[in-house]
Scaffold this motif. Structure first.
Motif, short mmCIF file in Angstrom:
data_model
loop_
_atom_site.label_atom_id
_atom_site.label_comp_id
_atom_site.label_asym_id
_atom_site.label_seq_id
_atom_site.Cartn_x
_atom_site.Cartn_y
_atom_site.Cartn_z
N ALA A 23 0.72 6.90 -3.37
CA ALA A 23 0.80 8.20 -2.71
C ALA A 23 -0.39 9.06 -3.12
CB ALA A 23 2.10 8.90 -3.09
N SER A 33 3.29 14.76 -0.86
CA SER A 33 3.53 13.54 -1.65
C SER A 33 4.53 13.77 -2.78
CB SER A 33 2.22 12.98 -2.21
OG SER A 33 1.45 12.44 -1.15
N PRO A 34 4.40 14.86 -3.57
CA PRO A 34 5.40 15.08 -4.61
C PRO A 34 6.82 15.24 -4.05
CG PRO A 34 3.48 16.43 -5.03
CD PRO A 34 3.29 15.81 -3.68
N ILE A 37 8.02 11.75 -3.13
CA ILE A 37 8.30 10.97 -4.34
C ILE A 37 9.64 11.39 -4.94
CG2 ILE A 37 7.55 10.58 -6.72
CD1 ILE A 37 4.63 10.71 -5.59
N MET A 40 12.42 9.98 -2.79
CA MET A 40 12.55 8.53 -2.96
C MET A 40 13.26 8.18 -4.27
SD MET A 40 8.75 7.48 -1.65
CE MET A 40 8.80 5.81 -2.29
N THR A 41 12.83 8.80 -5.37
CA THR A 41 13.44 8.49 -6.65
C THR A 41 14.89 8.98 -6.71
OG1 THR A 41 12.44 10.45 -7.67
CG2 THR A 41 11.28 8.36 -7.93
N SER A 47 10.75 4.52 -9.97
CA SER A 47 9.53 5.29 -10.21
C SER A 47 8.39 4.40 -10.72
CB SER A 47 9.80 6.44 -11.18
OG SER A 47 10.25 5.94 -12.42
N ILE A 50 5.82 3.51 -8.07
CA ILE A 50 5.11 4.58 -7.38
C ILE A 50 3.86 4.92 -8.16
CG2 ILE A 50 5.20 6.96 -6.55
CD1 ILE A 50 8.25 6.63 -6.34
N TYR A 51 2.74 4.92 -7.46
CA TYR A 51 1.45 5.30 -8.04
C TYR A 51 0.97 6.53 -7.28
CZ TYR A 51 1.85 0.70 -10.01
OH TYR A 51 2.31 -0.40 -10.70
N TYR A 52 0.64 7.59 -8.01
CA TYR A 52 0.34 8.88 -7.38
C TYR A 52 -0.99 9.42 -7.88
CZ TYR A 52 0.79 13.88 -6.37
OH TYR A 52 0.57 15.16 -5.93
N ARG A 54 -2.94 12.85 -7.50
CA ARG A 54 -2.69 14.19 -7.00
C ARG A 54 -3.92 14.92 -6.49
NH1 ARG A 54 -1.60 18.42 -11.93
NH2 ARG A 54 -3.73 19.08 -11.98
#
Length: 72
Positions: A23, A33-34, A37, A40-41, A47, A50-52, A54
């Protein structure tokens, strides 16, 4: 969630076969995106999958970091 490898069950989402998700936003103040996320979690997506980033894809590319297009 089904497109990410999770299956809907009577008890919620089974994400044992979840795919990795990458993301990113358009910048550090981007809320999309946050928010995704967190949703989703909350619904059971792991988690650890998930790669974020920012700072945004534009900043990522400007730093000369790799950008792949298409499915991977």
């Amino acid at each position: 969630m089904d497109e990410l490898g999770c299956k809907k069950t009577a008890k919620g989402w089974d994400c044992a076969s979840a795919k990795k998700v990458f993301a990113y936003c358009n910048g550090p103040v981007c809320p999309q995106s946050p928010t995704a996320i967190l949703a989703m979690t909350r619904d059971g997506f792991p988690s650890s999958k998930i790669y974020y980033h920012r700072c945004g894809i534009s900043d990522w590319a400007a730093l000369g970091l790799p950008v792949l297009k298409g499915n991977f």
